[in-house]
Design a protein around this motif. Sequence first.
Motif, short mmCIF file in Angstrom:
data_model
loop_
_atom_site.label_atom_id
_atom_site.label_comp_id
_atom_site.label_asym_id
_atom_site.label_seq_id
_atom_site.Cartn_x
_atom_site.Cartn_y
_atom_site.Cartn_z
N ALA A 182 0.82 -1.21 0.00
CA ALA A 182 0.00 0.00 0.00
C ALA A 182 0.86 1.26 0.00
CB ALA A 182 -0.93 -0.01 1.22
N GLU A 183 2.07 1.14 0.50
CA GLU A 183 2.95 2.31 0.57
C GLU A 183 3.39 2.79 -0.82
OE1 GLU A 183 5.69 -1.24 0.40
OE2 GLU A 183 3.77 -0.75 1.36
N LEU A 184 3.19 1.96 -1.85
CA LEU A 184 3.58 2.34 -3.20
C LEU A 184 2.45 2.98 -4.00
CD1 LEU A 184 5.55 -0.86 -4.32
CD2 LEU A 184 6.39 1.11 -3.01
N VAL A 185 1.25 2.92 -3.49
CA VAL A 185 0.08 3.30 -4.29
C VAL A 185 0.14 4.76 -4.72
CG1 VAL A 185 -2.42 3.63 -4.21
CG2 VAL A 185 -1.42 1.49 -3.38
N ALA A 186 0.29 5.67 -3.79
CA ALA A 186 0.25 7.09 -4.12
C ALA A 186 1.39 7.47 -5.07
CB ALA A 186 0.32 7.92 -2.85
N ARG A 187 2.56 6.92 -4.85
CA ARG A 187 3.73 7.30 -5.66
C ARG A 187 3.70 6.69 -7.05
NH1 ARG A 187 8.61 5.58 -2.01
NH2 ARG A 187 9.81 6.47 -3.73
N SER A 188 2.91 5.64 -7.23
CA SER A 188 2.90 4.95 -8.52
C SER A 188 1.74 5.37 -9.41
CB SER A 188 2.84 3.45 -8.30
OG SER A 188 1.60 3.09 -7.70
N GLY A 189 0.79 6.12 -8.87
CA GLY A 189 -0.39 6.49 -9.64
C GLY A 189 -1.45 5.42 -9.67
N ALA A 190 -1.34 4.39 -8.84
CA ALA A 190 -2.35 3.34 -8.77
C ALA A 190 -3.60 3.86 -8.06
CB ALA A 190 -1.79 2.12 -8.06
N ASP A 191 -4.67 3.10 -8.18
CA ASP A 191 -5.94 3.50 -7.60
C ASP A 191 -6.20 2.90 -6.24
OD1 ASP A 191 -7.21 5.01 -9.93
OD2 ASP A 191 -6.63 3.12 -10.87
N GLY A 192 -5.38 1.97 -5.81
CA GLY A 192 -5.60 1.36 -4.51
C GLY A 192 -4.73 0.14 -4.33
N ALA A 193 -5.04 -0.62 -3.28
CA ALA A 193 -4.25 -1.81 -2.96
C ALA A 193 -5.18 -2.92 -2.50
CB ALA A 193 -3.23 -1.51 -1.88
N HIS A 194 -4.71 -4.14 -2.73
CA HIS A 194 -5.38 -5.32 -2.17
C HIS A 194 -4.51 -5.84 -1.04
CE1 HIS A 194 -7.66 -9.03 -1.88
NE2 HIS A 194 -6.49 -9.64 -1.80
N LEU A 199 -4.52 4.99 2.45
CA LEU A 199 -5.38 4.81 1.29
C LEU A 199 -6.66 5.62 1.35
CD1 LEU A 199 -5.07 0.93 0.85
CD2 LEU A 199 -3.94 2.71 -0.50
N LYS A 200 -7.22 5.76 2.52
CA LYS A 200 -8.50 6.44 2.64
C LYS A 200 -8.31 7.94 2.78
CE LYS A 200 -11.35 2.93 2.56
NZ LYS A 200 -12.44 2.82 1.59
N PRO A 201 -9.24 8.73 2.26
CA PRO A 201 -10.51 8.36 1.64
C PRO A 201 -10.47 8.25 0.12
CG PRO A 201 -10.52 10.71 2.02
CD PRO A 201 -9.17 10.21 2.49
N ASP A 202 -9.35 8.49 -0.49
CA ASP A 202 -9.33 8.67 -1.95
C ASP A 202 -9.03 7.41 -2.74
OD1 ASP A 202 -9.81 11.42 -1.66
OD2 ASP A 202 -7.68 11.79 -1.30
N ARG A 203 -8.52 6.37 -2.09
CA ARG A 203 -8.10 5.19 -2.83
C ARG A 203 -8.79 3.93 -2.31
NH1 ARG A 203 -3.73 8.67 -2.48
NH2 ARG A 203 -2.89 9.27 -4.51
N ILE A 204 -8.72 2.89 -3.12
CA ILE A 204 -9.43 1.64 -2.84
C ILE A 204 -8.60 0.77 -1.91
CG2 ILE A 204 -10.36 -0.47 -3.88
CD1 ILE A 204 -10.60 1.23 -6.52
N ALA A 205 -9.29 0.19 -0.92
CA ALA A 205 -8.66 -0.77 -0.02
C ALA A 205 -9.50 -2.05 -0.03
CB ALA A 205 -8.57 -0.21 1.40
#
Length: 229
Positions: free
Chosen positions: A79-91, A105-111
């Motif tokens: 999850a620590e890579l999500v914001a820096r990579s431009g991904a929409d969230g993490a599983h 991740l919250k509130p802007d990205r998918i968890a």
Amino acid sequence: MASKSAPPRPVPRLYLATPAVDDPAPLRASLPSMLAAADVAAVLLRLKETDHRGMIACAKALAPSVQEAGAALLIDGHAELVARSGADGAHLTGIAALEDALPSLKPDRIAGVGGLATRHDSMTAGERGADYVLFGEPDASGRRPSQEAVIERLGWWAELFEPPCVAFAASLDEAQAFAAAGADFVLVSDFIWADSRGAATAIAQAQDAIRQGYEAARLAAAADAQSRP
């Protein structure tokens, strides 16, 4: 959590998991045709474990191909890579990992979360704010619940809870059965990439199987409603 009793549920959508990726170029070349072949809601990017800079670069290279097709790109773990990579969230796998990741991740990205061995774990994930729960995936040793157990869990969740449920399907037959059982999304992976006809053909066939399962369940429910006094 609210009941899902109101309007009929829509046709389940596909969720595509990649093989472990270190070189994004081959996948980036094949993604447009795959995502055009079916209604893919999201792509789960499994990154080969390497340094963070390399994993971020890999996700950055793939994100536009996914997002321009109208799908979300989620990273498996990390999850620590999500914001820096431009991904929409993490599983995430397990309640502890979900709780650790939520602040970033919250509130802007998918968890999303899997690794939910019990009904209690599933309910806890929903209460903590998971955007979806995953049932039926292999554990760390490759073992999975039986198809019957996954169907039971999907039906229970779909009837009672609001967050979407995702079913891990290891075959076309499972994709069809899980769509009939109440899955909102069906996660497909290895059998798509191993298909000798090509992944785009395989994912289109998976969508057909999902639609068939959904339609069979819809017709059965309608017949049951008509038979009641």
